[in-house]
Design an enzyme around this catalytic site. Structure first.
Site, mmCIF file in Angstrom:
data_model
loop_
_atom_site.group_PDB
_atom_site.id
_atom_site.type_symbol
_atom_site.label_atom_id
_atom_site.label_comp_id
_atom_site.label_asym_id
_atom_site.label_seq_id
_atom_site.Cartn_x
_atom_site.Cartn_y
_atom_site.Cartn_z
ATOM 1 N N ARG A 101 0.846 -1.191 0.000
ATOM 2 C CA ARG A 101 0.000 0.000 0.000
ATOM 3 C C ARG A 101 0.881 1.240 0.000
ATOM 4 N NH1 ARG A 101 -3.315 -2.875 -1.551
ATOM 5 N NH2 ARG A 101 -5.436 -3.280 -0.776
ATOM 6 N N GLU A 138 -2.336 7.443 -5.470
ATOM 7 C CA GLU A 138 -2.553 6.729 -6.731
ATOM 8 C C GLU A 138 -3.978 6.808 -7.254
ATOM 9 O OE1 GLU A 138 -3.435 2.122 -6.035
ATOM 10 O OE2 GLU A 138 -1.479 2.694 -5.251
ATOM 11 N N HIS A 167 0.020 -0.365 -9.970
ATOM 12 C CA HIS A 167 -0.773 -1.299 -9.160
ATOM 13 C C HIS A 167 -1.167 -2.526 -9.990
ATOM 14 C CE1 HIS A 167 -3.126 -1.240 -5.195
ATOM 15 N NE2 HIS A 167 -3.114 -2.484 -5.635
#
Length: 332
Positions: free
Chosen positions: A234, A263, A295
């Site tokens: 994360r 993000e 991601h």
């Protein structure tokens, strides 16, 4: 019974439609992320299906409850973006995917490490331009390096096993030690000692209030000069401002991030024709020793299949008033 899926990408529709054939849940796909700006579009739905960048604050959950929503289904493992206390208060069940192909994320972390170390991305671009020089492509052996793993859940365990296969010395920190990893040769230590000893540090822990900005100027000061840092967990685990300073001072030799604390404004979108106003991510991407992926660590056929199957199964069980087979899937 209808479920509204937020942050839906084309691949989500492919996999969820594939595994929904035998279950028959009505799914409405929306590209936008869920937050205060859009929550009022929810109508006549028993549940919402959300991803990592959807924001389920107490106010959003209160509105969902008013609209009759009974289920929040996270199609991911992390749940730091959901106010679980609010969900419990309003009687909304929350489920997640506690484990989906942990090897997918672990293997991506290794891919980032190897790319940064051996500079294969730069070599690829050079050769395409008929530049066959090796200058500037020097790497180092992973063999016998000390690799520190923070978080040895299913993903961290998979990463440890891969690094042991490279002949690395693997040390780890977790609140709960894994007896199987100890038997394989992983040594558990304190977080501070891991920072001091590791040549390479890989983060595989969930984001909590206690470990927000786990990587900051103080913990960076403990690390070896030239340390390699990989984060596929994360974005909030890393203080971006502090990591930029560490890169400028050559404290961090290589940085690989598949996640970023801001993000939600960038990832999963095509911004190739836009002017990106986030100066921080632009600064990060300007470093030659930084690798950013959007991601995608989870993005394998096997992982997406499991995410769809587990999420749909949990939703179907909760609709029937039953508990999902995997108790770890239920948060509230």
């Amino acid at each position: 019974m209808k479920i509204i899926m937020f942050s839906a990408q084309p691949y989500d529709k492919v996999f969820f439609d594939r595994y929904n054939v035998d279950i028959g849940i009505e799914i409405e796909y929306l590209e936008t992320h869920l937050g205060p700006h859009i929550v009022n579009v929810v109508d006549n739905a028993i549940g919402v299906c959300v991803f990592v960048n959807d924001k389920l604050t107490a106010d959003v959950i209160a509105t969902l409850a008013q609209k009759g929503v009974k289920i929040i289904a996270l199609r991911c493992a992390g749940f730091n973006n959901v106010d679980l206390d609010a969900a419990k208060r309003y009687g909304i069940r929350v489920c997640r995917v506690p484990a989906y192909s942990p090897e997918a994320v672990a293997e991506h972390a290794v891919a980032m490490l190897l790319t940064l170390n051996r500079k294969t991305h730069k070599a690829y671009n050079r050769v395409r331009e008929q530049n066959f020089s090796l200058t500037g492509l020097l790497g180092f052996n992973l063999h016998q390096k000390t690799v520190g793993v923070i978080g040895t859940g299913k993903i961290g365990r998979a990463f440890c096993k891969i690094m042991l296969g490279f002949g690395c010395r693997v040390i780890a920190y977790d609140l709960f030690e894994d007896a199987q990893l100890i038997e394989l040769g992983v040594n558990y230590t304190t977080q501070e000692e891991l920072m001091r000893q590791s040549d390479i540090i890989s983060l595989h822990c969930p984001l909590t209030a206690d470990n927000h900005y786990l990587i900051n100027k103080d913990t960076l000061a403990l690390m070896k000069d030239g340390v390699t840092l990989i984060n596929t967990s994360r974005g909030g685990l890393v203080c971006t401002a502090d990591i930029i300073e560490a890169l400028k001072q050559h404290k961090v030799g290589h940085l690989g991030i598949d996640v970023y604390e801001q993000e939600e404004k960038l990832f999963f979108r095509n911004l190739s024709e836009d002017i990106i106003e986030d100066d921080t991510i632009q600064r990060l991407m300007s470093f030659p020793n930084v690798l950013v992926t959007a991601h995608q660590a989870f993005f394998t056929d096997e992982a997406l299949s499991q995410i769809a199957q587990i999420t749909l199964g949990s939703i179907a069980s909760l609709i029937k008033g039953e508990e999902p087979e995997d108790s770890a899937a239920v948060l509230v």
